[in-house]
Write a protein that holds these residues in place. Structure first.
Motif, short mmCIF file in Angstrom:
data_model
loop_
_atom_site.label_atom_id
_atom_site.label_comp_id
_atom_site.label_asym_id
_atom_site.label_seq_id
_atom_site.Cartn_x
_atom_site.Cartn_y
_atom_site.Cartn_z
N ILE A 12 -2.71 44.51 7.09
CA ILE A 12 -3.04 44.90 5.72
C ILE A 12 -4.00 46.09 5.73
CG2 ILE A 12 -4.19 44.16 3.59
CD1 ILE A 12 -3.22 41.30 4.27
N ALA A 13 -5.03 46.03 6.57
CA ALA A 13 -6.01 47.12 6.65
C ALA A 13 -5.35 48.43 7.05
CB ALA A 13 -7.11 46.76 7.63
N THR A 14 -4.38 48.36 7.95
CA THR A 14 -3.65 49.57 8.35
C THR A 14 -2.92 50.18 7.17
OG1 THR A 14 -3.37 48.78 10.62
CG2 THR A 14 -1.85 50.48 9.86
N ASP A 15 -2.25 49.35 6.38
CA ASP A 15 -1.54 49.84 5.21
C ASP A 15 -2.49 50.41 4.16
OD1 ASP A 15 0.85 49.21 6.31
OD2 ASP A 15 1.52 47.86 4.71
N LEU A 16 -3.62 49.73 3.97
CA LEU A 16 -4.59 50.18 2.97
C LEU A 16 -5.33 51.44 3.41
CD1 LEU A 16 -6.23 46.81 1.83
CD2 LEU A 16 -4.42 48.10 0.67
N GLY A 17 -5.46 51.62 4.71
CA GLY A 17 -6.21 52.76 5.24
C GLY A 17 -7.69 52.49 5.37
N HIS A 18 -8.09 51.25 5.22
CA HIS A 18 -9.50 50.85 5.36
C HIS A 18 -9.57 49.34 5.50
CE1 HIS A 18 -9.42 49.33 1.24
NE2 HIS A 18 -8.83 50.46 0.89
N PRO A 19 -10.68 48.80 5.99
CA PRO A 19 -10.78 47.35 6.16
C PRO A 19 -10.66 46.60 4.83
CG PRO A 19 -12.51 48.48 7.40
CD PRO A 19 -11.86 49.51 6.53
N VAL A 20 -10.14 45.41 4.90
CA VAL A 20 -10.05 44.55 3.72
C VAL A 20 -11.46 44.13 3.31
CG1 VAL A 20 -9.11 42.39 2.81
CG2 VAL A 20 -7.77 43.75 4.45
N ALA A 21 -11.75 44.15 2.02
CA ALA A 21 -13.08 43.78 1.53
C ALA A 21 -13.42 42.35 1.92
CB ALA A 21 -13.13 43.94 0.01
N PRO A 22 -14.71 42.08 2.19
CA PRO A 22 -15.11 40.74 2.67
C PRO A 22 -14.65 39.59 1.78
CG PRO A 22 -16.92 42.30 2.89
CD PRO A 22 -15.84 43.01 2.14
N GLU A 23 -14.69 39.78 0.46
CA GLU A 23 -14.29 38.68 -0.42
C GLU A 23 -12.82 38.34 -0.27
OE1 GLU A 23 -14.45 42.40 -3.16
OE2 GLU A 23 -15.49 41.58 -1.39
N TRP A 24 -12.00 39.34 0.06
CA TRP A 24 -10.57 39.08 0.24
C TRP A 24 -10.27 38.59 1.65
CZ3 TRP A 24 -9.27 38.10 -4.23
CH2 TRP A 24 -9.60 38.90 -5.31
N VAL A 25 -11.07 39.00 2.62
CA VAL A 25 -10.95 38.41 3.96
C VAL A 25 -11.19 36.91 3.87
CG1 VAL A 25 -11.99 38.28 6.25
CG2 VAL A 25 -11.57 40.52 5.20
N ALA A 26 -12.23 36.53 3.15
CA ALA A 26 -12.54 35.11 2.99
C ALA A 26 -11.39 34.37 2.30
CB ALA A 26 -13.83 34.96 2.18
N ALA A 27 -10.74 35.04 1.33
CA ALA A 27 -9.62 34.41 0.64
C ALA A 27 -8.45 34.18 1.58
CB ALA A 27 -9.20 35.27 -0.55
N VAL A 28 -8.13 35.18 2.38
CA VAL A 28 -7.01 35.05 3.33
C VAL A 28 -7.30 33.94 4.33
CG1 VAL A 28 -5.75 36.19 5.20
CG2 VAL A 28 -6.23 37.43 3.08
N GLU A 29 -8.53 33.87 4.82
CA GLU A 29 -8.89 32.86 5.81
C GLU A 29 -8.92 31.46 5.22
OE1 GLU A 29 -11.63 35.70 8.73
OE2 GLU A 29 -12.60 34.38 7.24
N SER A 30 -9.16 31.37 3.92
CA SER A 30 -9.28 30.06 3.28
C SER A 30 -7.98 29.58 2.64
CB SER A 30 -10.38 30.11 2.21
OG SER A 30 -11.62 30.48 2.76
N VAL A 31 -7.06 30.52 2.37
CA VAL A 31 -5.84 30.19 1.64
C VAL A 31 -4.63 30.60 2.48
CG1 VAL A 31 -4.60 30.41 -0.54
CG2 VAL A 31 -7.09 30.69 -0.51
N PRO A 32 -4.13 29.72 3.34
CA PRO A 32 -2.98 30.08 4.18
C PRO A 32 -1.75 30.41 3.33
CG PRO A 32 -4.06 28.10 4.99
CD PRO A 32 -4.64 28.38 3.64
N ARG A 33 -1.12 31.54 3.64
CA ARG A 33 0.05 31.96 2.87
C ARG A 33 1.18 30.93 2.94
NH1 ARG A 33 4.14 36.97 4.00
NH2 ARG A 33 4.61 37.55 1.84
N LYS A 34 1.32 30.28 4.09
CA LYS A 34 2.44 29.38 4.30
C LYS A 34 2.39 28.17 3.35
CE LYS A 34 2.51 27.13 8.16
NZ LYS A 34 2.49 26.89 9.63
N LEU A 35 1.21 27.84 2.84
CA LEU A 35 1.12 26.73 1.90
C LEU A 35 1.84 27.01 0.59
CD1 LEU A 35 -2.61 25.57 2.23
CD2 LEU A 35 -0.58 24.61 3.34
N PHE A 36 2.11 28.29 0.31
CA PHE A 36 2.69 28.68 -0.97
C PHE A 36 4.15 29.11 -0.86
CE2 PHE A 36 -1.77 28.75 -1.59
CZ PHE A 36 -1.97 28.42 -2.92
N LEU A 37 4.74 28.90 0.30
CA LEU A 37 6.12 29.30 0.50
C LEU A 37 7.04 28.09 0.53
CD1 LEU A 37 5.61 32.02 3.25
CD2 LEU A 37 5.77 32.33 0.78
N PRO A 38 8.21 28.18 -0.10
CA PRO A 38 9.16 27.05 -0.05
C PRO A 38 9.82 26.96 1.32
CG PRO A 38 10.14 28.93 -1.19
CD PRO A 38 8.70 29.31 -0.92
#
Length: 399
Positions: free
Chosen positions: A21-47
């Motif tokens: 994600i940081a590569t696509d954005l061109g800069h590091p992901v903001a800390p609040e969103w890093v915390a969200a990614v680490e706390s909310v696994p994407r796979k929990l929301f996929l069928p």
């Protein structure tokens, strides 16, 4: 695999995703969103059943139970995936996307553009899997997030996924283009389906100084993001940016086919010639495509790669969404003789394309970031280039 090993694997996958994600954005992901990614696994929301691109312009089904490795790889890839086809009906041999999980990079690009602040209340249009609502709930608190989904089945699945992840935003099943007035006004409105016009309800339900972010679509091309600031009284103004191609809002869809809805045997088109490369103009370059979409307003295109016409290798069709004007541009496949043009109706669509192509070059070949939009209280959408006073003429609006 032990629970500890499983957790380590999940954390490694999340870190890899954040780097992508940081590569696509061109800069590091903001800390609040890093915390969200680490706390909310994407796979929990996929069928369990997802549809993945097959490399040939179509989709193939991936089942978590029968192909867990492929499913897990997709879950932590920085790519979109289709989570529903054909509005939940049997796709037969023709699956087309009707709901999806957006690529993580565009999710966080949009979250950055929204510029969320502590205490902000947000209306999301297009819940989808519920993952973005979960990220926003993690950042703002569930009580500050309302999300609206038009599809009943998708709504139920998203509500369940959010609850299992520990989040309880208000999840509404309804037409998101009408907003959700019971919790208005909002500081931010985030639309995750593409729009061809900005509904008045969304402007009316946004606070003065609040922002609306939506993917953009027109009949020519679906591409770009629009960030509007609401100035009050039903008025909003903002600029476009590149990135994104989202599914069109269901109540703004059009279902048109050339031979079923447009061309008739009794139509007698005018014939002409052009040296402009029709296949390049209609196919190449997002910047040109975005510009033509703005300039032409209500014109769509379709390719016929096997027109079954002597001497024609490929045909480009153009038509207005009201099916009153059309054009066909034929390519012989070789030789220096240019293209044969057929045009029917009040509007000469290929002439308009050629004029738009010339205008685009004269303006320095602008992309979305040079265009803006002003929405007035009467619902008028006025496009402009560089500055709000530099109005862009839309062909469909010319009398």
């Amino acid at each position: 695999m032990t629970n500890e090993q499983h957790n380590e694997s999940e954390q490694a996958a999340a870190r890899s995703l954040l780097r992508s994600i940081a590569t696509d954005l061109g800069h590091p992901v903001a800390p609040e969103w890093v915390a969200a990614v680490e706390s909310v696994p994407r796979k929990l929301f996929l069928p369990d059943l997802i549809w993945l691109e097959n490399g040939s312009g179509g989709y193939t089904l991936c089942n978590r139970k029968t192909d867990p490795d492929r499913w897990n790889a997709a879950a932590y890839a920085n790519a979109s995936m289709v989570t529903q086809v054909n509005d939940g009906k049997d796709p037969g041999d023709d699956p087309w996307p009707s709901s999806s999980a957006s690529a993580p990079a565009i999710v966080f690009r949009m979250l950055e553009m929204l510029d969320l602040h502590d205490g902000a209340n947000v209306l999301e249009i297009g819940t989808g899997t519920g993952l973005t609502a979960a990220y926003m709930s993690h950042r703002l608190g569930s009580e500050n997030v309302v999300t609206v989904e038009v599809d009943p089945e998708v709504t139920v699945l998203a509500r369940g996924s959010l609850a299992r992840a520990g989040f309880h935003p208000e999840v509404v099943c309804g037409d998101g283009t009408r907003g959700w007035g019971l919790r208005a006004p909002y500081d931010r409105v985030s639309v995750t389906c593409a729009l061809r016009s900005v509904p008045a309800a969304l402007i009316e339900q946004t606070k003065r100084g609040g922002k609306i972010l939506t993917p953009w679509d027109n009949p020519w091309v679906c591409w770009g993001l629009l960030l509007l600031t609401v100035t009050g009284g039903g008025h909003a103004e903002g600029r476009f940016s590149p990135y994104s191609a989202f599914m069109l809002a269901r109540n703004q869809r059009t279902d048109l086919r050339i031979y079923r809805d447009v061309v008739r045997d009794e139509h007698v088109p005018e014939e002409s010639r052009t040296d402009l490369p029709a296949h390049d103009i209609a196919s190449d370059g997002w910047e040109l495509a975005f510009t033509l979409g703005v300039l032409l307003g209500d014109v769509w295109k379709a390719w016929d790669n096997d027109p079954d016409v002597d001497g024609v290798a490929r045909r480009l069709w153009l038509a207005t969404t009201d099916a009153t004007s059309w054009a066909a541009v034929d390519w012989a496949g070789e030789g220096p003789d240019g293209f044969t043009v057929w045009q029917y109706g009040e509007r000469r669509l290929w002439d308009e394309v050629a004029e738009g192509y010339t205008w685009w070059h004269a303006q320095g070949e602008p992309g979305p970031e040079r265009f803006g939009l002003t929405v007035t209280p009467d619902g008028t959408h006025r496009f402009w280039l560089d500055r709000p006073e530099n109005t862009v003429r839309i062909r469909s609006e010319l009398g």
